[in-house]
Motif scaffolding. Structure first.
Motif, PDB file in Angstrom:
ATOM      1  N   HIS A  87       2.029  43.965  65.012  1.00  0.00           N
ATOM      2  CA  HIS A  87       3.316  43.875  64.217  1.00  0.00           C
ATOM      3  C   HIS A  87       3.086  44.048  62.710  1.00  0.00           C
ATOM      4  O   HIS A  87       2.091  43.320  62.251  1.00  0.00           O
ATOM      5  N   GLY A  88       4.016  44.752  62.207  1.00  0.00           N
ATOM      6  CA  GLY A  88       4.069  44.874  60.585  1.00  0.00           C
ATOM      7  C   GLY A  88       4.698  43.363  60.162  1.00  0.00           C
ATOM      8  O   GLY A  88       5.189  42.782  60.666  1.00  0.00           O
ATOM      9  N   PRO A  89       4.631  43.503  58.755  1.00  0.00           N
ATOM     10  CA  PRO A  89       5.414  42.174  58.102  1.00  0.00           C
ATOM     11  C   PRO A  89       6.941  42.146  58.493  1.00  0.00           C
ATOM     12  O   PRO A  89       7.717  42.986  58.923  1.00  0.00           O
ATOM     13  N   PHE A  90       7.320  40.813  58.679  1.00  0.00           N
ATOM     14  CA  PHE A  90       8.546  40.440  59.068  1.00  0.00           C
ATOM     15  C   PHE A  90       8.807  40.983  60.477  1.00  0.00           C
ATOM     16  O   PHE A  90      10.092  40.988  61.146  1.00  0.00           O
ATOM     17  N   SER A  91       7.811  41.221  61.352  1.00  0.00           N
ATOM     18  CA  SER A  91       8.027  41.390  62.710  1.00  0.00           C
ATOM     19  C   SER A  91       8.967  42.725  62.993  1.00  0.00           C
ATOM     20  O   SER A  91       8.721  43.601  62.420  1.00  0.00           O
ATOM     21  N   HIS A  92       9.839  42.363  63.693  1.00  0.00           N
ATOM     22  CA  HIS A  92      10.880  43.415  64.159  1.00  0.00           C
ATOM     23  C   HIS A  92      11.584  43.989  63.227  1.00  0.00           C
ATOM     24  O   HIS A  92      11.891  45.331  63.191  1.00  0.00           O
ATOM     25  N   THR A  93      11.677  43.346  61.981  1.00  0.00           N
ATOM     26  CA  THR A  93      12.462  43.754  60.733  1.00  0.00           C
ATOM     27  C   THR A  93      12.020  45.028  60.403  1.00  0.00           C
ATOM     28  O   THR A  93      12.570  46.123  59.806  1.00  0.00           O
ATOM     29  N   SER A  94      10.470  45.221  60.229  1.00  0.00           N
ATOM     30  CA  SER A  94       9.981  46.172  59.661  1.00  0.00           C
ATOM     31  C   SER A  94       9.715  47.511  60.812  1.00  0.00           C
ATOM     32  O   SER A  94       9.120  48.733  60.394  1.00  0.00           O
ATOM     33  N   GLU A  95       9.853  47.083  61.796  1.00  0.00           N
ATOM     34  CA  GLU A  95       9.623  47.915  63.025  1.00  0.00           C
ATOM     35  C   GLU A  95      10.259  49.403  62.896  1.00  0.00           C
ATOM     36  O   GLU A  95      10.130  50.542  62.977  1.00  0.00           O
TER      37      GLU A  95
END
Length: 391
Positions: A87-95
Motif C-alpha cells: 500500500h502507498g500513503p493514505f492506503s486506498h486513497t493513493s491507489e
C-alpha cells in the motif's frame, strides 16, 4: 516461542516467532504510519487506526482460519500479515493515482517490496517460501482463498476494525461463526449452511459502510484535494512515482504543504479542514455513460474538463470525482445448501436485493471552493449535460 499482543478488536493475539521477525522489518513498521482509512478521521475523529493494526488483525484471523481448516502452512499466516505490504500513503486513497499514472496496484507492488527488502531473507531463514506467500496474497491456489477471496480474513478484519474506530455500528459481524462454518469442498472455500446468516451480515455491513464511511463525501473531498495536489507534484517532478508509493502519510503532507501554488494550497486546506464543497452530486443515470468512463480512466481528459469548467464558471479551480465502480465480489461466495453448492446470491434474497441497490451508492461529484457552488453547478450542468443535480 510466541509473543502476546493486545489488540482492541480481537483481544489478545498470539504472534509466532517468525512473524515477530517479519514485524520488526522496516517495511512492515512503515505500515504504522499509513492510516487505514485515509482522511476519514476528518469525519470520524477516532479513525486514526493504521494498516499495521489491520495487518495484525488479518494475521490473527488467518491463524483462526488455519486452526478451523486444519492448515499448517506458515505461508498462510505470513500472507495474512503481509497482504497490504504494497500500500502507498493514505492506503486506498493513493491507489487510484498509482493505478492511473503507473498502472500498478498495491498487490502488484507487494512483489517488489517482498523481494527488495528484508522480508525475503526473513522468510527464507524460517523456511517459508516467498513465492508461495506472494501467490497467497494474490488469492491463488486453494489456500489463497483464506487471504483474498469473496469472504476472506482481510474483509472480516477491516469491517469490524473500521466500525470500532469510527464508532459506526454497521460493521458488527459474527466473523467467529463465519470462520467456523467455512470448509474446503473440492478445493473451494465454501460457507456451510449454518454460516449463511453470518455471511449475509457481512454483506449488509459492507453495503452500509460504503456510503457511511468509505465514500463519505467529506472524506472523499479531502482525498481528492490531496491526490490532485499529488498529481501536480508528480507532473512538476516534486514527487516521483517510486518514491511516492514508498512514503507514509505525514511525509507526503509535510513535503507538499511547503510547495508553492496549487499543491501547497490543497494540502494546507486539508490540514486545516478548509474543505471544498459539493457543487454537483448525481448518480450514474444522470450523466452520460461514455463521459463517465472517460472521466474515470483518462487523467488528461478529466483535468482538461476541470480547467474548462473552472474557466467558464470564473473560479480558480474545480475537482471532478468520478470514483471507481465498486462491485460486491461477495455475491460469488459459494454456499452449501441442501447438499448442493450454490452462489450466495442464489440462496439469499437479502443479497440479491443488495446487488440491485449497489449501483445507487455510486456518486459523481464536483468539488469547488466555498462560495462558488452556484456558478460551477450551472456551468457543469451545461457542459456535462447533467440531469437531477442533488446539490
Amino acid at each position: 516461542m510466541s509473543k502476546i499482543i493486545k489488540d482492541p478488536v480481537h483481544g489478545y493475539i498470539s504472534v509466532d516467532d517468525f512473524v515477530l521477525d517479519l514485524i520488526d522489518t522496516p517495511v512492515v513498521q512503515r505500515l504504522r504510519r499509513v492510516k487505514q482509512l485515509g482522511f476519514s478521521y476528518l469525519v470520524y475523529p477516532g479513525a486514526n487506526h493504521t494498516r499495521f493494526e489491520h495487518s495484525l488483525g488479518a494475521y490473527h484471523l488467518a491463524c483462526e482460519m488455519c486452526d478451523s481448516l486444519d492448515i499448517s502452512k506458515r505461508e498462510v499466516k505470513a500472507a495474512g500479515l503481509l497482504h497490504d505490504i504494497g500500500h502507498g500513503p493514505f492506503s486506498h486513497t493513493s491507489e487510484e493515482v498509482l493505478v492511473s499514472w503507473f498502472d500498478i496496484s498495491h498487490e502488484d507492488f507487494a512483489e517488489e517490496v517482498v523481494f527488495s527488502s528484508e522480508i525475503s531473507s526473513v522468510l527464507d531463514s524460517w523456511g517459508v517460501s516467498s513465492d508461495l506467500v506472494l501467490s497467497l496474497i494474490g488469492g491463488e491456489g486453494k489456500y489463497g482463498q483464506v487471504i483474498a477471496s469473496e469472504l476472506d480474513v482481510d474483509r472480516m478484519d477491516y469491517l469490524v476494525r473500521d466500525a470500532h474506530y469510527t464508532g459506526v455500528a454497521y460493521g458488527t459481524i459474527d466473523y467467529e461463526r463465519l470462520i467456523n462454518e467455512m470448509k474446503f469442498v473440492d478445493g473451494d472455500l465454501i460457507v456451510m449452511e449454518g454460516g449463511l446468516k453470518a455471511a449475509e451480515s457481512l454483506l449488509v455491513s459492507r453495503f452500509l459502510m460504503q456510503p457511511t464511511v468509505y465514500f463519505h463525501h467529506a472524506s472523499r473531498i479531502a482525498e481528492k484535494m490531496v491526490m490532485s495536489a499529488v498529481e501536480v507534484a508528480l507532473e512538476r517532478g516534486i514527487l516521483d512515482g517510486d518514491g511516492f508509493r514508498r512514503m507514509f502519510d505525514f511525509e507526503v503532507l509535510l513535503k507538499l504543504r511547503e510547495v508553492d501554488g496549487f499543491p501547497g494550497n490543497m494540502v494546507n486546506r486539508v490540514l486545516n479542514r478548509e474543505l471544498y464543497k459539493r457543487a454537483v452530486e448525481v448518480n450514474r443515470s444522470s450523466i452520460e455513460s461514455d463521459c463517465v468512463d472517460k472521466l474515470e480512466t483518462d487523467i488528461e481528459f478529466r483535468r482538461e474538463m476541470e480547467k474548462v469548467i473552472a474557466s467558464e464558471a470564473g473560479v480558480e479551480n474545480v475537482i471532478i470525482d468520478a470514483p471507481p465502480r465498486v462491485g460486491m465480489e461477495e455475491l460469488k461466495t459459494k454456499v452449501l445448501q441442501g447438499g448442493d453448492v450454490k452462489r450466495l446470491d442464489e440462496v439469499s434474497r437479502i443479497v440479491d436485493i443488495l446487488d440491485d441497490a449497489q449501483s445507487d451508492q455510486w456518486k459523481f461529484r464536483i468539488y469547488v471552493p466555498e462560495g462558488t457552488v452556484k456558478e460551477v453547478k450551472e456551468v457543469s450542468k451545461e457542459f456535462l449535460e447533467l440531469e437531477n443535480i442533488d446539490y
